[in-house]
Design an enzyme around this catalytic site. Sequence first.
Site, PDB file in Angstrom:
ATOM      1  N   GLU A  41     -51.603  17.344  29.910  1.00  0.00           N
ATOM      2  CA  GLU A  41     -50.423  16.535  29.611  1.00  0.00           C
ATOM      3  C   GLU A  41     -49.733  16.046  30.878  1.00  0.00           C
ATOM      4  O   GLU A  41     -49.266  14.913  30.941  1.00  0.00           O
ATOM      5  CB  GLU A  41     -49.441  17.323  28.742  1.00  0.00           C
ATOM      6  CG  GLU A  41     -49.952  17.632  27.339  1.00  0.00           C
ATOM      7  CD  GLU A  41     -50.328  16.391  26.552  1.00  0.00           C
ATOM      8  OE1 GLU A  41     -49.842  15.300  26.892  1.00  0.00           O
ATOM      9  OE2 GLU A  41     -51.120  16.509  25.605  1.00  0.00           O
ATOM     10  N   TYR A 124     -41.258  14.771  26.171  1.00  0.00           N
ATOM     11  CA  TYR A 124     -42.587  14.517  25.620  1.00  0.00           C
ATOM     12  C   TYR A 124     -43.531  15.700  25.818  1.00  0.00           C
ATOM     13  O   TYR A 124     -44.179  16.174  24.877  1.00  0.00           O
ATOM     14  CB  TYR A 124     -43.224  13.250  26.236  1.00  0.00           C
ATOM     15  CG  TYR A 124     -44.712  13.260  26.013  1.00  0.00           C
ATOM     16  CD1 TYR A 124     -45.228  12.918  24.772  1.00  0.00           C
ATOM     17  CD2 TYR A 124     -45.593  13.726  26.992  1.00  0.00           C
ATOM     18  CE1 TYR A 124     -46.590  13.015  24.515  1.00  0.00           C
ATOM     19  CE2 TYR A 124     -46.941  13.822  26.756  1.00  0.00           C
ATOM     20  CZ  TYR A 124     -47.439  13.464  25.513  1.00  0.00           C
ATOM     21  OH  TYR A 124     -48.772  13.580  25.265  1.00  0.00           O
ATOM     22  N   ASP A 142     -44.553   9.536  22.382  1.00  0.00           N
ATOM     23  CA  ASP A 142     -44.978   8.949  23.651  1.00  0.00           C
ATOM     24  C   ASP A 142     -45.065   7.437  23.458  1.00  0.00           C
ATOM     25  O   ASP A 142     -44.703   6.915  22.400  1.00  0.00           O
ATOM     26  CB  ASP A 142     -46.333   9.515  24.083  1.00  0.00           C
ATOM     27  CG  ASP A 142     -47.466   8.892  23.297  1.00  0.00           C
ATOM     28  OD1 ASP A 142     -47.249   8.604  22.100  1.00  0.00           O
ATOM     29  OD2 ASP A 142     -48.552   8.686  23.854  1.00  0.00           O
TER      30      ASP A 142
END
Length: 293
Positions: A41, A124, A142
């Site tokens: 991520e 996020y 996102d």
Amino acid sequence: MSEAAFREAVHDAVLRWYAVAGRDLPWRHRDATPWGVLVSEVMAQQTPIARIIGPWQAWLARWPTPAALASASPADVILAWDRLGYPRRALGLHRAAKAMVEGHDGQVPSDPADLRALPGVGEYTTAAVSSFAFGNPLVVIDTNVRRVLTRIALGREQAAPSLTAAERALAQEWLPAEPDRANAWNVAAMELGALICTARAPRCEDCPVRDRCRWVAAGRPAYDGPVRKGQGYEGTDRQLRGRILALARAATAPLAPEVLEGLGEPERVARLAEQLCAEGLLVHSRAGYDLPR
DNA sequence: CATTCGTGGCA
DNA sequence: TTGCCAAGAAT
């Protein structure tokens, strides 16, 4: 058809599409750890997925746990980050690893508040790691999800320049109530935005919800809102910082002052080099600027 | 809330 | 060829 039924019909179609069209990304494998998910991520923040797959595999092979990364030197972390861009993310991951060793028994914390407190982990990434690594169905928003919902639900081409409260409410409304389904929707909606409902040249012909999409139904009207400012790069501080750090990565010894002179006005180069030092990406010694080895 | 922060591929 | 933009975060 009620709005709830509309959402459910879209969920069904997108989830079925994902089951056959979703990419086989390594951090989606069953044996992927929360640490692997977190690294993916962070690497994926503003960097195309295709470019992070190799570096992710190398990173996890070298540093399979937060403790392993915490033991590395900043220079090794910066070198391993290579050219993924925004190298402060690498330092953030390094600091996050140390924080996990210090405060979380070397584990990626499952508590969203603890995740959010880690450097480089924002709204996020907190939601993504919670949902994808721990099965905790926080709503993941996102750029892909924003675009998908804006088109399907609102009938507009693009979302507003920045995430609004209304958008958060919309995404929350669209999150399925059942946890497993919510987690599946999170990743499937992102994937739809990445592969089909793209910013430029969306592949509506191949979209599983082309017959339900309100943007398509409206004739795919062009974006009508505040003009977005382009990023711009040529001649920026960002470009010069990148060049300075690229030299430092390629060097095996501190950079001599004359090496940096070729990059631009000495005053400006020095200012940016000092800035890089302040951020921990370089150190300044008598011999010159160097990676923090 | 608007800016800043790398890098590279592609329409 | 070149502007656009890619799983954001920090300030």
